[in-house]
Design a protein around this motif. Structure first.
Motif, PDB file in Angstrom:
ATOM      1  N   GLU A 155       0.829  -1.206   0.000  1.00  0.00           N
ATOM      2  CA  GLU A 155       0.000   0.000   0.000  1.00  0.00           C
ATOM      3  C   GLU A 155       0.863   1.255   0.000  1.00  0.00           C
ATOM      4  O   GLU A 155       0.615   2.196  -0.771  1.00  0.00           O
ATOM      5  CB  GLU A 155      -0.907   0.007   1.240  1.00  0.00           C
ATOM      6  N   ASP A 156       1.852   1.271   0.874  1.00  0.00           N
ATOM      7  CA  ASP A 156       2.690   2.460   0.996  1.00  0.00           C
ATOM      8  C   ASP A 156       3.525   2.676  -0.261  1.00  0.00           C
ATOM      9  O   ASP A 156       3.700   3.824  -0.716  1.00  0.00           O
ATOM     10  CB  ASP A 156       3.596   2.327   2.225  1.00  0.00           C
ATOM     11  N   ILE A 157       4.045   1.609  -0.837  1.00  0.00           N
ATOM     12  CA  ILE A 157       4.817   1.741  -2.081  1.00  0.00           C
ATOM     13  C   ILE A 157       3.930   2.310  -3.184  1.00  0.00           C
ATOM     14  O   ILE A 157       4.345   3.203  -3.935  1.00  0.00           O
ATOM     15  CB  ILE A 157       5.420   0.385  -2.492  1.00  0.00           C
ATOM     16  N   LEU A 158       2.693   1.811  -3.301  1.00  0.00           N
ATOM     17  CA  LEU A 158       1.772   2.341  -4.316  1.00  0.00           C
ATOM     18  C   LEU A 158       1.515   3.827  -4.080  1.00  0.00           C
ATOM     19  O   LEU A 158       1.519   4.629  -5.025  1.00  0.00           O
ATOM     20  CB  LEU A 158       0.457   1.565  -4.287  1.00  0.00           C
ATOM     21  N   LEU A 159       1.298   4.205  -2.822  1.00  0.00           N
ATOM     22  CA  LEU A 159       1.042   5.611  -2.500  1.00  0.00           C
ATOM     23  C   LEU A 159       2.237   6.480  -2.876  1.00  0.00           C
ATOM     24  O   LEU A 159       2.064   7.562  -3.464  1.00  0.00           O
ATOM     25  CB  LEU A 159       0.738   5.750  -1.002  1.00  0.00           C
TER      26      LEU A 159
END
Length: 431
Positions: free
Chosen positions: A196-200
């Protein structure tokens, strides 16, 4: 206890005072007996509360938050703590005996209960300007939950004394990442946090929000790139010993190798609460925003966040009183201070001197920064069936990197399941 007096021994007290002392003691015992009797007879109002705090956390919550409420309002809180609260709540709802109030980490799960008619609206029970949009996301025009405490997730922790060059070098070596995927019935969520954080960070809040509300396919280039970036960073499907360590280690123990000589790992991608683990206390853990270490990060001041969310299932007067209290600045401040977490109620912030360590002050400021973008944990915001499948898929991918296409295809099929409840907003604003 006061120290004994010094000097000559005091004169003996007159005997006539003894009956008064005995009477006072009897009155105290009688009062305690009356309180116990009232509770036993069910005459004192009672509200039932289910949350995930057990052990030391439960004791702290009872002492700092619930005990003052009970004293002030003369309402008894029948608290149940469980690390499997989602399963407990599901069974209670199925049996028709849900608690009055519940604290869950997943707005997606709460949204499903709201659509079933299990949750009561909180519109008139919360302070007008207490919480931001990403924390009290409306569903069908009404608010059904609010955060009791919050955490920041877009963080990478490292030992004090690590310089920029060492940090960058460690980030390129899979063996230097402290990874623990174990968490009982919810194992795999540390992997979902990573992706999730990488996508964000790579694709920004707009893409993140489209994906979190079920509109962007799992097989899209952006989402697949987030998975493969994570895989390269932590060595998915690579060194068997490294993969085995990640799969077998409970998330709370992932940083233990930081304290070894030589260190077994150096960096941990984890939420703000992890700083209270013994290993990071011993290593005097510091943090950098994950955007500084995620390859291809382009987002500007975007942060993934999470929280423990309070919801109401029985609209009784005692339960409403508890809701108002838990949303109050006093209760939020008391719990945040003892739990070493954070409140996002602006009125609940302590004086700057009370925050203590610099890392704590800066994290608190980031959570309240109006110029930053705060996006709620995407998997927690997804329907429970999708959330759980996502967590399981991260475990499978970590062990078998070549299974990714099949895993993403299965998640897309699940995304298209009819009648799932998707939140329409998880970010307080988009870019």
């Amino acid at each position: 206890m006061s120290a004994p007096p010094t000097g000559p021994a005091p004169a003996a007290a007159p005997r006539r005072r003894r009956p008064l002392a005995v009477l006072a003691g009897c009155l105290i015992l009688l009062a305690a007996a009356l309180v116990a009797g009232v509770r036993a007879l069910g005459q004192e109002p009672t509200v039932t509360l289910l949350a995930n705090w057990t052990g030391d956390d439960e004791r702290t919550f009872r002492q700092t938050v619930l005990a003052p409420f009970e004293r002030e309002h003369h309402i008894h809180v029948d608290y149940q703590g469980s690390s499997a609260e989602s399963q407990v709540l599901g069974a209670d709802v199925e049996a028709g005996t849900p608690p009055d109030v519940v604290v869950l980490t997943g707005p997606g799960e709460l949204a499903a209960y709201a659509r079933q008619g299990q949750l009561k609206q909180l519109d008139g029970l919360l302070p007008r300007a207490g919480f931001g949009a990403s924390w009290t996301t409306p569903l069908d025009g009404h608010v059904y939950w609010f955060p009791l405490k919050a955490d920041l997730k877009s963080l990478v922790w490292y030992p004090a004394g690590t310089d920029e060059q060492q940090l960058a070098a460690a980030a390129r070596r899979p063996g230097q990442w402290c990874v623990g995927m174990g968490s009982g019935a919810t194992s795999g969520w540390p992997g979902t946090d990573w992706i999730e954080d990488i996508l964000l960070q790579q694709s920004g809040p707009d893409v993140y929000q489209r994906w979190a509300r079920g509109e962007l396919p799992w097989q899209s280039t952006q989402v697949k790139d987030a998975w493969t970036t994570w895989g390269r960073m932590v060595g998915a499907g690579g060194d068997p010993a490294l993969v085995r360590r990640a799969l077998k280690t409970p998330y709370q123990d992932a940083s233990e190798p930081v304290t070894r000589t030589p260190r077994g790992c150096m960096l941990e991608h984890q939420a703000s609460f992890i700083r209270n683990q013994p290993s990071w206390k011993k290593a005097d853990g510091r943090y950098v925003p994950s955007a500084r270490l995620v390859p291809g990060a382009k987002a500007d001041d975007a942060w993934e966040v999470s929280g423990d969310l309070v919801a109401l299932l029985h609209d009784t007067s005692p339960a409403q009183t508890l809701i108002r209290y838990l949303a109050s600045a006093d209760a939020q401040r008391a719990w945040a201070a003892k739990e070493f977490s954070f409140s996002v109620n602006a009125a609940a912030q302590p004086a700057p001197s009370a925050w203590g360590a610099a890392w704590h002050r800066t994290l608190a400021a980031t959570l309240l920064d109006d110029h930053a973008v705060h996006c709620f944990d995407a998997s927690d915001a997804m329907p429970p069936s999708v959330r759980d499948a996502f967590a399981e898929a991260t475990i499978e991918y970590l062990a078998h990197r070549d299974h990714l296409d099949a895993l993403l295809k299965n998640l897309d099929a699940l995304r298209r399941t009819p009648d799932l409840t998707w939140l329409q907003s998880v970010c307080d604003r988009t870019s």
